[in-house]
Design an enzyme around this catalytic site. Structure first.
Site, PDB file in Angstrom:
ATOM      1  CG  ASP A   1      -1.812   1.187   1.256  1.00 28.32           C
ATOM      2  OD1 ASP A   1      -2.111   1.727   0.168  1.00 28.32           O
ATOM      3  OD2 ASP A   1      -2.221   1.614   2.343  1.00 28.32           O
TER       4      ASP A   1
ATOM      5  CG  ASP B   1      -3.763   5.101  -3.504  1.00 34.09           C
ATOM      6  OD1 ASP B   1      -2.874   4.520  -2.856  1.00 34.09           O
ATOM      7  OD2 ASP B   1      -4.970   5.076  -3.184  1.00 34.09           O
TER       8      ASP B   1
END
Ligand code: NAG
Ligand code: NAG
Ligand code: NAG
Ligand code: NAG
Ligand code: NAG
Ligand code: NAG
Ligand code: NAG
Ligand code: NAG
Ligand code: NAG
Ligand code: NAG
Length: 480
Positions: A149, A355
């Site tokens: 992440d 992201d």
């Protein structure tokens, strides 16, 4: 002698065509790619073979780790129709909570509606359902599979003895089996750093000065609580000592059989900052499609000779924004659809965040609408289908085998292009009857645009946190 209109027509048309090119500045030729509709269809299955990804190696000072969709670790057979439909709903929740957090940071104010979001300490309002990609790392003498992440910083795994752990594939990390594990104390600078960077103000609340407690709450009700520890982090035969991570004793949520999360954000707690003396603060990934068996790679270190990139790597500078210092923000300067430049006043102004955990790219409403109009102009003649959650530009391609999809290219400062792969332009959850443009509008013109992972597939994306730049190149993802 009369002109034969039939033989003249091609000349006439090419004249019109030439005129069109000249009128448009000479460089706007529509570009399309032929694409088999069935290629969008998901390969069903998975059925777990255990959750350890065996491929990893060290080469030229960098580490190459195999990366897969996290369905690989699932104990149950995945219903892709359901998963994909749900994924869009969760993606929407994720983006809403990220926007709330960004607004709060930028304005420096707490509004009452945002206060619940601000409580989310380490994670950026992450929604776990949208985090797809996993790798296996070594912690001490144990192997752990974690979700990667770029939107959060602290790495954590479930830890024995657990007060409460969700079910994971394979054994939970047991600190007492490892002679290299140490828990971090409250008076350590790292613990103070945790509190400062993440707002974990309760880390040392009790009078017991022993452990430094972490708390991460995710936007979807998932959380992990535990204490910070240090351990040897190893991958591909390299070991980094004193790696700080969270030892989660009380964990709940839809983590899908994996051990925890690897935080690749920008703060100095993140894995990439902690290993910067060894790997120079650079990592890169190639995100594969989520088909069964498809692999990609996470490369830690700045060794571009390892990549199988098909185009040269081009680097664009990150936008420096102290308020968003945990995020990777880029300067979007243009978008082309089928070679036609979209006109929008926002280009070059602010930024767009990249992201690994947002699925669908989000654009400001005005830009999205201009792009959508151009796409509809070029992708015409197909029956329109109803909207699918956040995706409002859908087609019924039932019975159609091949389509020509307009190309999609995003431009960034320093003349860098991200040419979105054909598998990143259309989204097809079940069958050809509802195939949608895989982009969505933000709800507010002032929200932060985001490049989602769907549009990053089959690209090498290089995060150079040290020199504050991001590189892109085309690559067919596989374990390299
Ligand atoms: C935001 O709210 C928190 C807790 O409610 C408070 O401690 C903090 O001072 C507030 N910050 C601002 C800038 O108002
Ligand atoms: C962990 O993975 C490495 C590399 O694949 C392997 O050599 C090692 O035996 C594994 N350790 C355990 C405890 O499974
Ligand atoms: C850790 O040690 C316990 C006993 O202390 C043992 O039952 C367990 O299998 C060990 N776990 C691993 C991963 O070695
Ligand atoms: C932190 O506290 C422990 C025990 O209370 C002590 O041994 C250690 O020296 C302290 N460390 C620092 C950096 O103050
Ligand atoms: C950390 O959490 C544990 C379990 O909730 C608690 O017993 C301990 O007192 C906490 N430590 C600190 C320093 O707050
Ligand atoms: C590594 O990151 C830390 C924390 O962000 C920073 O203080 C340090 O200067 C960095 N070191 C190198 C070699 O980049
Ligand atoms: C990490 O960042 C925090 C806040 O930016 C700073 O106070 C701290 O000194 C940094 N720690 C290291 C090891 O660079
Ligand atoms: C990483 O490699 C690229 C290309 O070789 C180079 O431009 C960049 O400066 C390197 N970054 C670091 C932090 O060494
Ligand atoms: C973005 O790039 C454009 C073109 O290079 C430049 O004019 C503009 O100042 C940049 N904007 C930001 C916020 O860096
Ligand atoms: C899609 O098109 C097919 C064939 O034209 C038709 O049979 C079907 O009902 C349509 N599906 C939807 C959901 O509109």
């Amino acid at each position: 002698m009369a002109f034969n209109i039939a033989t003249m027509l091609p000349f006439f048309l090419s004249f019109v065509f030439l005129y069109f090119i000249i009128a448009n500045g000479g460089c706007e030729l529509e570009q399309k790619k032929m694409f088999k509709v069935q290629m969008l269809q998901r390969n069903h299955q998975f059925g777990s073979k255990g959750c350890i990804l065996p491929e990893s190696r060290k080469e030229k000072g960098a580490i190459v780790l195999e990366m897969k969709d996290r369905g690989y670790c699932s104990e149950r057979k995945i219903n892709w129709n359901r998963k994909l439909q749900k994924q869009l709903i969760f993606d929407d929740l994720r983006v809403r909570s990220m926007q709330n957090r960004i607004r709060a940071k930028v304005s420096g104010h707490n509004s009452s509606e945002q206060s619940s979001e601000i409580q989310i300490p380490l994670a950026s309002g992450i929604n776990l359902e949208t985090l797809n990609y996993i790798v296996t790392i070594g912690l001490g003498n144990q192997n752990m599979t974690v979700i990667i992440d770029t939107g959060s910083d602290l790495t954590w795994v479930q830890c024995d003895p657990c007060m409460s752990c969700y079910s994971q594939q394979g054994p939970v990390f047991n600190p007492s089996n490892s002679s290299s594990y140490n828990s971090l104390l409250c008076n350590s600078s790292t613990c103070q750093n945790l509190q400062f960077t993440t707002g974990n103000t309760e880390a040392c609340e009790s009078n017991n000065p022993s452990s430094c407690n972490h708390t991460v709450s995710y936007g979807d009700g998932s959380f992990t609580d535990g204490e910070l520890g240090v351990e040897h982090l190893s991958f591909g035969g390299i070991s980094v000592s004193n790696f700080v991570f969270g030892c989660g004793r009380n964990n709940k949520g839809l983590f899908g059989g994996v051990s925890g999360i690897m935080g690749l954000g920008r703060s100095n707690l993140s894995m990439i900052s902690q290993t910067n003396t060894t790997f120079g603060g650079v990592f890169s990934y190639c995100l594969p499609t989520t088909d069964s068996g498809a692999s990609g790679s996470l490369v830690i270190g700045n060794e571009s000779s390892l990549f199988k990139n098909l185009t040269p790597i081009a680097y664009t500078s990150m936008v420096s924004n102290p308020q968003l210092s945990n995020f990777y923000v880029l300067n979007l300067t243009g978008i082309d659809v089928g070679g036609v430049a979209i006109q929008d006043t926002s280009f070059g102004n602010g930024g767009i965040l990249i992201d690994s955990g947002t699925v669908i790219t989000r654009l400001a409403p005005s830009l999205y609408n201009a792009l959508k109009a151009e796409f509809l102009k070029q992708f015409s003649g197909y029956p329109i289908a109803p909207a699918l959650s956040i995706l409002d530009t859908c087609f019924n391609l039932t019975g159609i085998e091949e389509v020509s999809i307009p190309t999609l290219s995003m431009h960034f400062e320093n003349n860098v292009d991200l040419n979105v792969d054909a598998v990143g332009i259309l989204y097809m959850p079940k069958d050809g009857s509802q195939v949608c443009l895989a982009l969505a509008s933000l709800s507010d013109e002032n929200d932060m645009a985001i490049i989602g992972n769907y549009q990053q597939r089959n690209q090498r994306v290089i995060y150079d946190a040290k020199q504050s730049k991001i590189g892109f190149a085309r690559e067919d993802c596989s374990f390299i």
